[in-house]
Design a protein around this motif. Sequence first.
Motif, PDB file in Angstrom:
ATOM      1  N   ILE B  12      44.933  32.436  29.215  1.00 51.50           N
ATOM      2  CA  ILE B  12      44.484  33.637  28.521  1.00 51.50           C
ATOM      3  C   ILE B  12      45.533  34.732  28.656  1.00 51.50           C
ATOM      4  O   ILE B  12      45.925  35.089  29.766  1.00 51.50           O
ATOM      5  N   PRO B  13      46.006  35.296  27.554  1.00 49.68           N
ATOM      6  CA  PRO B  13      46.982  36.386  27.659  1.00 49.68           C
ATOM      7  C   PRO B  13      46.308  37.679  28.103  1.00 49.68           C
ATOM      8  O   PRO B  13      45.088  37.850  27.941  1.00 49.68           O
ATOM      9  N   THR B  14      47.083  38.574  28.634  1.00 51.49           N
ATOM     10  CA  THR B  14      46.549  39.828  29.155  1.00 51.49           C
ATOM     11  C   THR B  14      45.617  40.549  28.178  1.00 51.49           C
ATOM     12  O   THR B  14      44.537  40.990  28.574  1.00 51.49           O
ATOM     13  N   PRO B  15      45.983  40.664  26.894  1.00 53.69           N
ATOM     14  CA  PRO B  15      45.114  41.419  25.979  1.00 53.69           C
ATOM     15  C   PRO B  15      43.726  40.805  25.765  1.00 53.69           C
ATOM     16  O   PRO B  15      42.849  41.479  25.234  1.00 53.69           O
ATOM     17  N   LEU B  16      43.532  39.570  26.131  1.00 54.77           N
ATOM     18  CA  LEU B  16      42.230  38.939  25.916  1.00 54.77           C
ATOM     19  C   LEU B  16      41.447  38.737  27.208  1.00 54.77           C
ATOM     20  O   LEU B  16      40.355  38.175  27.190  1.00 54.77           O
ATOM     21  N   ARG B  17      41.961  39.218  28.312  1.00 55.21           N
ATOM     22  CA  ARG B  17      41.276  38.980  29.581  1.00 55.21           C
ATOM     23  C   ARG B  17      40.038  39.844  29.753  1.00 55.21           C
ATOM     24  O   ARG B  17      39.243  39.592  30.674  1.00 55.21           O
ATOM     25  N   ALA B  18      39.878  40.816  28.900  1.00 58.98           N
ATOM     26  CA  ALA B  18      38.637  41.590  28.936  1.00 58.98           C
ATOM     27  C   ALA B  18      37.448  40.703  28.594  1.00 58.98           C
ATOM     28  O   ALA B  18      36.316  40.987  29.012  1.00 58.98           O
ATOM     29  N   TYR B  19      37.695  39.620  27.866  1.00 61.98           N
ATOM     30  CA  TYR B  19      36.627  38.702  27.474  1.00 61.98           C
ATOM     31  C   TYR B  19      36.359  37.643  28.539  1.00 61.98           C
ATOM     32  O   TYR B  19      35.397  36.887  28.439  1.00 61.98           O
ATOM     33  N   VAL B  86      47.336  21.732  28.826  1.00 62.96           N
ATOM     34  CA  VAL B  86      47.290  23.185  28.906  1.00 62.96           C
ATOM     35  C   VAL B  86      47.305  23.748  27.491  1.00 62.96           C
ATOM     36  O   VAL B  86      48.219  23.452  26.710  1.00 62.96           O
ATOM     37  N   LEU B  87      46.307  24.536  27.157  1.00 63.89           N
ATOM     38  CA  LEU B  87      46.237  25.194  25.856  1.00 63.89           C
ATOM     39  C   LEU B  87      46.537  26.671  26.081  1.00 63.89           C
ATOM     40  O   LEU B  87      45.785  27.366  26.771  1.00 63.89           O
ATOM     41  N   SER B  88      47.651  27.127  25.545  1.00 64.29           N
ATOM     42  CA  SER B  88      48.059  28.513  25.744  1.00 64.29           C
ATOM     43  C   SER B  88      47.747  29.344  24.502  1.00 64.29           C
ATOM     44  O   SER B  88      48.124  28.961  23.389  1.00 64.29           O
ATOM     45  N   ILE B  89      47.073  30.440  24.719  1.00 64.47           N
ATOM     46  CA  ILE B  89      46.830  31.399  23.637  1.00 64.47           C
ATOM     47  C   ILE B  89      47.936  32.434  23.742  1.00 64.47           C
ATOM     48  O   ILE B  89      48.035  33.155  24.745  1.00 64.47           O
ATOM     49  N   ILE B  90      48.780  32.486  22.729  1.00 67.59           N
ATOM     50  CA  ILE B  90      49.932  33.393  22.740  1.00 67.59           C
ATOM     51  C   ILE B  90      49.802  34.355  21.563  1.00 67.59           C
ATOM     52  O   ILE B  90      49.843  33.924  20.408  1.00 67.59           O
ATOM     53  N   PRO B  91      49.649  35.642  21.834  1.00 71.06           N
ATOM     54  CA  PRO B  91      49.572  36.599  20.728  1.00 71.06           C
ATOM     55  C   PRO B  91      50.833  36.562  19.865  1.00 71.06           C
ATOM     56  O   PRO B  91      51.934  36.416  20.387  1.00 71.06           O
ATOM     57  N   ALA B  92      50.658  36.665  18.573  1.00 70.51           N
ATOM     58  CA  ALA B  92      51.810  36.819  17.689  1.00 70.51           C
ATOM     59  C   ALA B  92      52.255  38.267  17.789  1.00 70.51           C
ATOM     60  O   ALA B  92      51.425  39.179  17.788  1.00 70.51           O
TER      61      ALA B  92
END
Lengths: 142, 103
Positions: B12-19, B86-92
């Motif tokens: 989970i990238p930093t911007p989505l860790r609120a979820y 490993v599935l990485s969510i990477i913001p564009a």
Amino acid sequence: MIRLPTHLRRDLEQVVGAAYPSESCGVLVGQVRAANGRDGQPHTEVVRFVQLANLEAERAGDRYTMDPDGLLAADEAARAARLEIVGVWHSHPDHPAQPSATDRKAAWIGWSYVIASVGPSGVTEVRSWRLAGEQFVEEPLQ
Amino acid sequence: MTAEAPTVTVRIPTPLRAYTGGADELLVPGRTVGEILASLGQTHAGLRERVVDEHGAVRGFVNLFLDSRNVERLQGAATPVSEGAVLSIIPAVAGGASPRGRP
């Protein structure tokens, strides 16, 4: 508040200056400390920055798109060092260090956005911003 | 007997860790990328919608990598996953000084 050590800022300005007149870009790696200070804002500590390829070959003068594969590699390297990508940096050739509508369109809450204004003589201004709701708000850059 | 679905690590990238309550990694079961994202949606409200649209397509401002391969270049949401992947969510990330709408 974001803390960018002097030596990193100097190195970043060199990279930005060398890329002029094209926009350069990359990510900031470090740690975010929870908001527990007087200002109630998170404190971001930058440990290093990574330059990534700008895929905007024809519009590199005023646009950037970061290479996704490079982003993945930067994320993996950060995690291996027990750090995280804490923000994005990019340059504005001959343009103020303020977020544009283009910047706003692809911005993410939770990251710092460091923008360096650069001209023929080098970097003239570096400022940092965070998204608050729908708007960018400037954050102190130390 | 149906085999259990594999479990993968979703980064989970930093911007989505609120979820995710601040979690930077989650262990999620599923046989495909789509199932992984659906499982995420069941356990972390709002997260799935930030990654895929109502049709299950990955949103334009997100990249998904299965190990080191962009899911877009594989089979998209139908891409099968294996145990331990490993599935990485990477913001564009994009932007620039150019104002929006400028040709």
